[in-house]
Design a protein around this motif. Structure first.
Motif, PDB file in Angstrom:
ATOM      1  N   VAL A  12      -5.138   2.288  -4.158  1.00 35.92           N
ATOM      2  CA  VAL A  12      -5.783   1.866  -2.912  1.00 35.92           C
ATOM      3  C   VAL A  12      -4.723   1.547  -1.871  1.00 35.92           C
ATOM      4  O   VAL A  12      -4.829   1.934  -0.704  1.00 35.92           O
ATOM      5  N   ALA A  13      -3.687   0.851  -2.296  1.00 32.79           N
ATOM      6  CA  ALA A  13      -2.626   0.490  -1.347  1.00 32.79           C
ATOM      7  C   ALA A  13      -1.908   1.731  -0.839  1.00 32.79           C
ATOM      8  O   ALA A  13      -1.499   1.789   0.326  1.00 32.79           O
ATOM      9  N   ARG A  14      -1.785   2.730  -1.654  1.00 37.54           N
ATOM     10  CA  ARG A  14      -1.086   3.946  -1.252  1.00 37.54           C
ATOM     11  C   ARG A  14      -1.857   4.705  -0.176  1.00 37.54           C
ATOM     12  O   ARG A  14      -1.271   5.248   0.761  1.00 37.54           O
ATOM     13  N   PHE A  15      -3.153   4.753  -0.308  1.00 38.45           N
ATOM     14  CA  PHE A  15      -3.953   5.525   0.628  1.00 38.45           C
ATOM     15  C   PHE A  15      -4.559   4.687   1.753  1.00 38.45           C
ATOM     16  O   PHE A  15      -5.332   5.205   2.545  1.00 38.45           O
ATOM     17  N   ARG A  16      -4.228   3.410   1.825  1.00 37.84           N
ATOM     18  CA  ARG A  16      -4.728   2.559   2.900  1.00 37.84           C
ATOM     19  C   ARG A  16      -3.980   2.907   4.171  1.00 37.84           C
ATOM     20  O   ARG A  16      -2.759   3.048   4.154  1.00 37.84           O
ATOM     21  N   PRO A  17      -4.678   3.017   5.284  1.00 39.46           N
ATOM     22  CA  PRO A  17      -3.972   3.324   6.542  1.00 39.46           C
ATOM     23  C   PRO A  17      -3.059   2.155   6.929  1.00 39.46           C
ATOM     24  O   PRO A  17      -3.336   0.996   6.639  1.00 39.46           O
TER      25      PRO A  17
ATOM     26  N   SER B 199      -2.084   2.155 -11.088  1.00 40.16           N
ATOM     27  CA  SER B 199      -3.249   1.300 -11.248  1.00 40.16           C
ATOM     28  C   SER B 199      -4.193   1.544 -10.083  1.00 40.16           C
ATOM     29  O   SER B 199      -3.822   2.169  -9.078  1.00 40.16           O
ATOM     30  N   GLY B 200      -5.368   1.034 -10.203  1.00 40.17           N
ATOM     31  CA  GLY B 200      -6.345   1.203  -9.136  1.00 40.17           C
ATOM     32  C   GLY B 200      -5.897   0.533  -7.858  1.00 40.17           C
ATOM     33  O   GLY B 200      -6.043   1.076  -6.759  1.00 40.17           O
ATOM     34  N   ALA B 201      -5.306  -0.672  -7.965  1.00 42.50           N
ATOM     35  CA  ALA B 201      -4.854  -1.385  -6.769  1.00 42.50           C
ATOM     36  C   ALA B 201      -3.719  -0.628  -6.094  1.00 42.50           C
ATOM     37  O   ALA B 201      -3.664  -0.533  -4.855  1.00 42.50           O
ATOM     38  N   ALA B 202      -2.805  -0.052  -6.879  1.00 41.19           N
ATOM     39  CA  ALA B 202      -1.700   0.691  -6.290  1.00 41.19           C
ATOM     40  C   ALA B 202      -2.210   1.951  -5.607  1.00 41.19           C
ATOM     41  O   ALA B 202      -1.696   2.336  -4.548  1.00 41.19           O
TER      42      ALA B 202
END
Length: 162
Positions: free
Chosen positions: A152-157, A147-150
């Motif tokens: 974003v969470a994956r690539f968040r520092p 999903s989009g949220a996952a």
């Protein structure tokens, strides 16, 4: 057209200067020039219209000639096709067995049936899964749906804990 030489124009100008006067002569000359220009444009428009109508008549005549030529060719072709089909039918009827059923040859054997359609059965799923995992990881091929949220969470520092 009327031929005016330089001497005749000079005489007309001198008479106009005497009759009209020097104060009104420029305005009269301008008006006469405008009227002559309008007359020339009108004459050129009439000439152009006459030329257009003549060309239109010539085009209509050529169109009629082409149509008659096309009809002659069509009738000739139709007549030739008709004669050829009649001669073929006569030749067909003169074969042994009277021509036989449609699709059979002159000796009564059945024709070869057309080939049946077979699906090519391509194995695209197998081909897609045959790519090595190390190649997919190196090229960044997405293996799982996120999903989009996952994403974003994956690539968040990572957060710094203080």
């Amino acid at each position: 057209m009327i031929d005016f030489g330089f001497d005749k124009l000079a005489l007309i100008g001198a008479v106009a200067l005497v009759v009209i006067g020097p104060q009104r002569l420029p305005r009269v000359a301008r008006t006469v020039g405008h009227l002559l220009g309008k007359a020339q444009r009108y004459v050129s428009d009439v000439k152009a219209e006459v030329n257009r109508s003549i060309e239109l008549e010539e085009l209509a005549k050529m169109k009629r000639q082409f149509e008659t030529a096309a009809q002659d060719v069509q009738s000739t072709v139709n007549q030739t096709i008709h004669e050829t089909s009649e001669s073929l039918n006569q030749s067909w009827q003169s074969l042994p067995g009277g021509g036989g059923p449609e699709g059979a040859d002159a000796y009564g054997t059945d024709p070869v049936p057309p080939p049946e359609y077979r699906h090519p059965k391509k194995k695209w799923r197998l081909k897609r899964g045959a790519t090595p995992l190390w190649y997919k990881q190196r090229e960044g091929v997405q293996r799982h749906v996120q999903s989009g949220a996952a994403r974003v969470a994956r690539f968040r520092p990572p957060r710094n804990k203080a």
